[in-house]
Design a protein around this motif. Sequence first.
Motif, mmCIF file in Angstrom:
data_model
loop_
_atom_site.group_PDB
_atom_site.id
_atom_site.type_symbol
_atom_site.label_atom_id
_atom_site.label_comp_id
_atom_site.label_asym_id
_atom_site.label_seq_id
_atom_site.Cartn_x
_atom_site.Cartn_y
_atom_site.Cartn_z
ATOM 1 N N ILE A 76 -22.808 20.091 -3.243
ATOM 2 C CA ILE A 76 -22.320 21.197 -2.418
ATOM 3 C C ILE A 76 -22.114 22.451 -3.268
ATOM 4 O O ILE A 76 -22.475 23.552 -2.860
ATOM 5 C CB ILE A 76 -21.018 20.794 -1.689
ATOM 6 N N ALA A 77 -21.553 22.281 -4.466
ATOM 7 C CA ALA A 77 -21.267 23.426 -5.339
ATOM 8 C C ALA A 77 -22.543 24.066 -5.890
ATOM 9 O O ALA A 77 -22.593 25.281 -6.095
ATOM 10 C CB ALA A 77 -20.358 22.992 -6.484
ATOM 11 N N ASP A 78 -23.578 23.258 -6.115
ATOM 12 C CA ASP A 78 -24.794 23.744 -6.773
ATOM 13 C C ASP A 78 -25.831 24.340 -5.821
ATOM 14 O O ASP A 78 -26.858 24.835 -6.266
ATOM 15 C CB ASP A 78 -25.465 22.607 -7.565
ATOM 16 N N ASN A 79 -25.591 24.248 -4.518
ATOM 17 C CA ASN A 79 -26.585 24.699 -3.544
ATOM 18 C C ASN A 79 -25.933 25.556 -2.467
ATOM 19 O O ASN A 79 -24.840 25.247 -2.007
ATOM 20 C CB ASN A 79 -27.258 23.488 -2.885
ATOM 21 N N CYS A 80 -26.621 26.622 -2.046
ATOM 22 C CA CYS A 80 -26.088 27.497 -0.989
ATOM 23 C C CYS A 80 -25.915 26.746 0.318
ATOM 24 O O CYS A 80 -24.891 26.862 0.977
ATOM 25 C CB CYS A 80 -27.028 28.677 -0.753
ATOM 26 N N VAL A 81 -26.938 26.002 0.703
ATOM 27 C CA VAL A 81 -26.906 25.282 1.971
ATOM 28 C C VAL A 81 -27.222 23.813 1.696
ATOM 29 O O VAL A 81 -28.247 23.499 1.094
ATOM 30 C CB VAL A 81 -27.934 25.852 2.975
ATOM 31 N N VAL A 82 -26.324 22.935 2.133
ATOM 32 C CA VAL A 82 -26.536 21.498 1.997
ATOM 33 C C VAL A 82 -26.382 20.873 3.385
ATOM 34 O O VAL A 82 -25.396 21.129 4.084
ATOM 35 C CB VAL A 82 -25.538 20.844 1.023
ATOM 36 N N ILE A 83 -27.372 20.076 3.752
ATOM 37 C CA ILE A 83 -27.318 19.364 5.020
ATOM 38 C C ILE A 83 -27.344 17.874 4.712
ATOM 39 O O ILE A 83 -28.337 17.357 4.190
ATOM 40 C CB ILE A 83 -28.505 19.737 5.930
#
Length: 119
Positions: free
Chosen positions: A24-31
């Motif tokens: 979550i911290a390393d990516n703008c959008v996480v699904i």
Amino acid sequence: MGNSPPASVGLSHDAAVNQIQETIADNCVVIFSKTTCVYCKMAKKLFEDMNVNYTAVELDMNTNGSQFQDILEQMTGGRTVPRVFVNGTFVGGAAETQRLHKEGKLLPLVHQCQLKIKS
């Protein structure tokens, strides 16, 4: 039908939590998604239509998917997928994500995150 141990593949609870938080911290959008889920496909298509890159964690393809889903339930209050995070914040499932987009609030969240990465 007795008490069988959870079928996790060697990840401790803390390690699984850390892996989710780092993603979550390393990516703008996480699904957090499942490949067979229609609502997950809708959420992914929404970001694709906006030309926004996202990271999909397919829980049904991940050996720790069930464990991740348990942790996501603790983090977000719900077990259903998709679980969509933008700029480190849980925004909801498919319906909530689409509503944010219709209200014009989703893209600004994505842009805030993209600006952080560039600076």
